[in-house]
Scaffold this active site. Structure first.
Site, mmCIF file in Angstrom:
data_model
loop_
_atom_site.group_PDB
_atom_site.id
_atom_site.type_symbol
_atom_site.label_atom_id
_atom_site.label_comp_id
_atom_site.label_asym_id
_atom_site.label_seq_id
_atom_site.Cartn_x
_atom_site.Cartn_y
_atom_site.Cartn_z
ATOM 1 N N LYS A 45 29.043 69.776 37.352
ATOM 2 C CA LYS A 45 30.036 68.732 37.598
ATOM 3 C C LYS A 45 30.856 68.498 36.337
ATOM 4 C CE LYS A 45 26.788 64.893 36.705
ATOM 5 N NZ LYS A 45 27.465 64.146 35.644
ATOM 6 N N ASP A 48 21.633 65.311 34.902
ATOM 7 C CA ASP A 48 22.043 65.674 33.535
ATOM 8 C C ASP A 48 20.918 65.710 32.500
ATOM 9 O OD1 ASP A 48 24.464 65.640 34.818
ATOM 10 O OD2 ASP A 48 25.342 64.021 33.632
ATOM 11 N N CYS A 93 26.277 58.250 34.212
ATOM 12 C CA CYS A 93 26.210 59.243 35.289
ATOM 13 C C CYS A 93 25.231 58.846 36.391
ATOM 14 C CB CYS A 93 25.868 60.610 34.721
ATOM 15 S SG CYS A 93 27.197 61.265 33.668
#
Length: 205
Positions: free
Chosen positions: A110, A13, A143
């Site tokens: 995702k 990310d 995450c």
């Protein structure tokens, strides 16, 4: 440090939304600066991984424009609504320019914290015989941690470079690292990984 027989690197990310002053994080009042600060260390890791010719993966938190696929994230962070944050194919959801994937590297979109949830990451890793996963990116306690835990549950050894992950506060970052050390895998430095990957490359000829 034990890299395992077949390591891979995953960059979690590292998107404009998390790392840029114009991104959604800054818009909702969360610190984006720690995420921006790890761009440099992650760039070093990518260079080392590419030289060592190990598989490289990227993830993007990527949601519908109406957030209909956002699930409980939108209950925890309702303020994301109206920012355009993480909308699929938007600037906010794109990987930062400094870390742009190169040809052959996999980018996984995702909709949940873990890189394993509702993606084919596990199948891809199994297909390449990956037995250890270097997990860097943001945020350490959300995450990154979710991905570390899911890798561990699948008997893929997680390795976390502490200076190539970040959270919105030092306390959240350090707390997650302590969890990793205690029960999930190796916590190392980028320099350690650069050295280990260079030795692996040299040994392979």
């Amino acid at each position: 440090m034990d890299l395992g027989d077949r390591p891979a690197l995953i960059v979690i990310d590292m998107q404009n939304g998390f790392c840029n002053a114009k991104g959604f994080m800054a818009q909702i009042g969360l610190a984006y600066e720690p995420s921006a600060e790890v761009i440099g260390p992650i760039s070093r890791l990518l260079t080392a991984a590419r030289k060592a010719e190990i598989p490289v993966y990227f993830t993007r938190y990527s949601l519908n424009e109406d957030y209909s696929d956002g699930g409980l994230l939108m209950e925890v962070f309702p303020q994301i609504n109206g920012t355009g944050g993480l909308v699929r194919d938007s600037w906010d959801a794109a990987v930062v320019e400094e870390l742009e994937p190169v040809e052959g590297e996999v980018v996984l979109d995702k909709t949940r914290y873990s890189a394993f949830y509702d993606t084919d990451l596990e199948e891809q890793l199994r297909g390449q015989g990956v037995d250890s996963l270097i997990v860097c990116g943001v945020t350490t306690n959300i995450c990154v941690e979710s991905t570390v835990r899911d890798a561990f549950f699948r008997d893929i050894r997680p390795i976390v470079p502490e200076d190539a992950t970040a959270a919105v506060t030092p306390e959240l970052h350090e707390g997650a690292l302590e969890d990793f050390r205690y029960g999930f895998g190796q916590v190392v430095s980028v320099a350690d990984l650069e050295s280990a990957l260079e030795k692996r490359k040299a040994a392979a000829g």
